[in-house]
Write an enzyme that holds these catalytic residues in place. Structure first.
Site, PDB file in Angstrom:
ATOM      1  N   GLU A 281      12.715 -77.774  -0.614  1.00  0.00           N
ATOM      2  CA  GLU A 281      13.835 -77.695   0.333  1.00  0.00           C
ATOM      3  C   GLU A 281      13.370 -77.205   1.701  1.00  0.00           C
ATOM      4  OE1 GLU A 281      17.313 -75.475  -0.970  1.00  0.00           O
ATOM      5  OE2 GLU A 281      18.253 -77.293  -1.700  1.00  0.00           O
ATOM      6  N   HIS A 310      -2.247 -80.536 -22.612  1.00  0.00           N
ATOM      7  CA  HIS A 310      -2.019 -81.591 -23.610  1.00  0.00           C
ATOM      8  C   HIS A 310      -0.990 -82.587 -23.109  1.00  0.00           C
ATOM      9  CE1 HIS A 310      -4.393 -79.406 -26.616  1.00  0.00           C
ATOM     10  NE2 HIS A 310      -4.019 -78.363 -25.876  1.00  0.00           N
ATOM     11  N   LYS A 423      26.543 -84.202  -1.199  1.00  0.00           N
ATOM     12  CA  LYS A 423      27.639 -83.224  -1.356  1.00  0.00           C
ATOM     13  C   LYS A 423      28.938 -83.824  -0.835  1.00  0.00           C
ATOM     14  CE  LYS A 423      25.685 -78.610  -0.861  1.00  0.00           C
ATOM     15  NZ  LYS A 423      25.616 -77.464   0.022  1.00  0.00           N
TER      16      LYS A 423
HETATM   17  O1  PA5 Z   1      18.302 -72.624  -0.819  1.00  0.00           O
HETATM   18  C1  PA5 Z   1      19.439 -72.982  -0.593  1.00  0.00           C
HETATM   19  O2  PA5 Z   1      20.007 -72.710   0.472  1.00  0.00           O
HETATM   20  C2  PA5 Z   1      20.240 -73.747  -1.645  1.00  0.00           C
HETATM   21  O3  PA5 Z   1      19.454 -74.113  -2.712  1.00  0.00           O
HETATM   22  C3  PA5 Z   1      21.388 -72.876  -2.134  1.00  0.00           C
HETATM   23  O4  PA5 Z   1      20.887 -71.723  -2.731  1.00  0.00           O
HETATM   24  C4  PA5 Z   1      22.244 -73.646  -3.132  1.00  0.00           C
HETATM   25  O5  PA5 Z   1      22.711 -74.840  -2.554  1.00  0.00           O
HETATM   26  C5  PA5 Z   1      23.447 -72.811  -3.574  1.00  0.00           C
HETATM   27  O6  PA5 Z   1      24.173 -72.407  -2.476  1.00  0.00           O
HETATM   28  P1  PA5 Z   1      25.222 -71.252  -2.567  1.00  0.00           P
HETATM   29  O7  PA5 Z   1      24.537 -69.982  -2.803  1.00  0.00           O
HETATM   30  O8  PA5 Z   1      25.928 -71.288  -1.245  1.00  0.00           O
HETATM   31  O9  PA5 Z   1      26.158 -71.586  -3.694  1.00  0.00           O
END
Ligand code: PA5
Length: 446
Positions: A281, A310, A423
């Site tokens: 990310e 393995h 989303k």
């Molecule tokens: O790293 C990030 O920003 C995302 O992976 C969030 O942690 C994830 O989308 C969950 O978001 P939230 O904590 O707002 O529910």
């Protein structure tokens, strides 16, 4: 301290086609890296830079508040149920798997469960076996709006009568969950502003569940602070996060665009899941900071030693030379397990009298050497022991490494625009108000 060894990424061992002249690269990038490190440390308190995670190791007031709450609920619950996804779950899973006794939930209390998906069979299955009256539900979402987490929370909160069975971790002001917490009077903790989900493990997002199951969060943060002090060193020769960031960056340029995380420890298995999210990310980006279309990002892969010897090692050794493998070795396991001298008249007699510890370390070394024989670049991180202190060091080092790598790619490490489109389509499919146009678009595309 945690040790980092890059020898098997060096051209003296791998040759110039697959290896780097590491020392030369360190000198060539000396100033650039020094500038990056000074820059991120200088910016860590600047609003909008999303670097506030660098301060989490120093928040004694947060540790105090969390430990007091954990103490106040001690003995009252048989189970802790964490609801969250992505950065709001992976750090929790990774650290509890590493630091709680293996198979903790079988014989210890409170047991801990994470729901980080929206599989109806899994959630129904958990609800079938969990006594919610004896469960403390910690719902974690920074935005307070995430559909996966909030839908699970809607299901579970409706089945809970006592508000004391719910504790919320979310933004201080923003989001629906903050509003609900205020209305219902739920106990709540704060995800600090300017701390993104994947960098939030040392905030209440991680610390609260850890403290609830008895993990020493002060010791965890001591590890973070000690690593932080070491990583403030702007000299790449002394800074292991910068070294691994640069090696990854340059290897990517050489076509080794897959970053494998392979701990030789079952307890560290979920470090790979956490790292995969952090790396993917943060570094997978379409545009750079100047707005140029770059589509960069080394793809992270998870593996586990010795199990994946393995499975994936065949590909790593004989397949394309497109990977940089990060081995994690444990210096000293907590326990020792001897292999008895049985079946001595068979071909497995050589194992008798040795320990499983010897075998694990032998396999880690053997694989490292074999992978290197195949000219596949690899680095090794040695964690002296799997405990709070070194987990703090390890995860913080990987966070700083990610920030430095992002700066080398000249991208925004801390945004994630690529997750928005799906989303929005989900909201459209689920009939959320304001997403009518997206719903129409979707109908045409499906
Ligand atoms: O790293 C990030 O920003 C995302 O992976 C969030 O942690 C994830 O989308 C969950 O978001 P939230 O904590 O707002 O529910």
């Amino acid at each position: 301290m945690i040790n980092f060894n890059w020898k098997n990424a060096d051209s003296s061992i791998l040759g110039t086609q697959h290896g780097l002249d590491v020392q030369r690269e360190f000198s060539l990038y000396k100033e650039k890296i020094s500038g990056i490190i000074s820059g991120i440390y200088a910016d860590k308190d600047t609003p909008g830079k999303w670097l506030a995670w660098m301060n989490l190791g120093y928040k004694e007031d947060v540790v105090k508040e969390i430990n007091e709450y954990a103490q106040s609920v001690k003995g009252k619950f048989d189970n802790i149920l964490v609801l969250g996804i992505g950065g709001s779950a992976l750090g929790g899973i990774c650290v509890t798997e590493a630091l709680l006794k293996p198979y903790w939930n079988i014989n210890n209390k409170p047991r801990i469960f994470f729901v980080d998906n929206i599989d109806p069979d899994q959630i129904n299955g958990l609800l079938d076996v969990l006594d919610l009256n004896k469960t403390l539900v910690n719902v974690i979402t920074k935005s307070g709006n995430t559909a996966e987490t909030m839908s699970a929370f809607m299901i579970i909160s409706e089945r809970i009568n006592n508000k004391d069975n719910i504790v919320v971790t979310t933004d201080k002001n923003k989001g629906i969950l903050r509003k609900i917490a205020a209305e219902k009077g739920y106990k709540s903790f704060v995800v600090p502003g300017d701390v993104g989900g994947r960098f939030s493990v040392f905030s209440a997002v991680g610390l609260l569940p850890f403290a609830l199951v008895g993990i020493d969060i002060a010791e965890l943060l001591k590890g973070v602070r000690d690593m932080d002090k070491a990583l403030q060193n702007t000299d790449i020769e002394q800074n292991i996060a910068a070294q691994n960031a640069l090696i990854h960056y340059l290897m990517d340029k050489k076509g080794k665009n897959l970053s494998v995380m392979m701990p030789y420890s079952s307890r560290l298995k979920y470090v790979s899941d956490w790292y995969v999210q952090l790396w993917a990310e943060s570094l997978g980006k379409e545009v750079d900071l100047n707005g140029n279309k770059v589509n960069v990002g080394p793809t992270p892969l998870k593996a586990l030693g010795a199990t994946d010897q393995h499975s994936q090692i065949q590909l790593y050794n004989e397949g394309p030379n497109d990977k940089l493998i990060n081995f994690i070795r444990v210096g000293k396991f907590d326990t020792k397990l001897e292999i008895p001298k049985v079946f001595q008249d068979t071909e497995i007699a050589y194992l008798g009298g040795k320990t499983i510890n010897d075998l694990m370390n032998a396999e880690a070394d053997a694989t490292r050497v074999a992978v290197t024989d195949y000219k596949k670049p690899n680095v090794t991180i040695t964690v002296p022991q799997v405990n709070e202190y070194y987990m703090g060091q390890l995860l913080y080092m990987l966070e700083v490494q990610t920030a430095i790598a992002g700066a080398l790619y000249n991208i925004d490490t801390f945004n994630q625009p690529g997750v928005e489109q799906a989303k929005n389509y989900t909201y459209a499919l689920m009939g959320r108000k304001g997403y009518e146009t997206a719903a129409q678009e979707l109908q045409q595309k499906m």
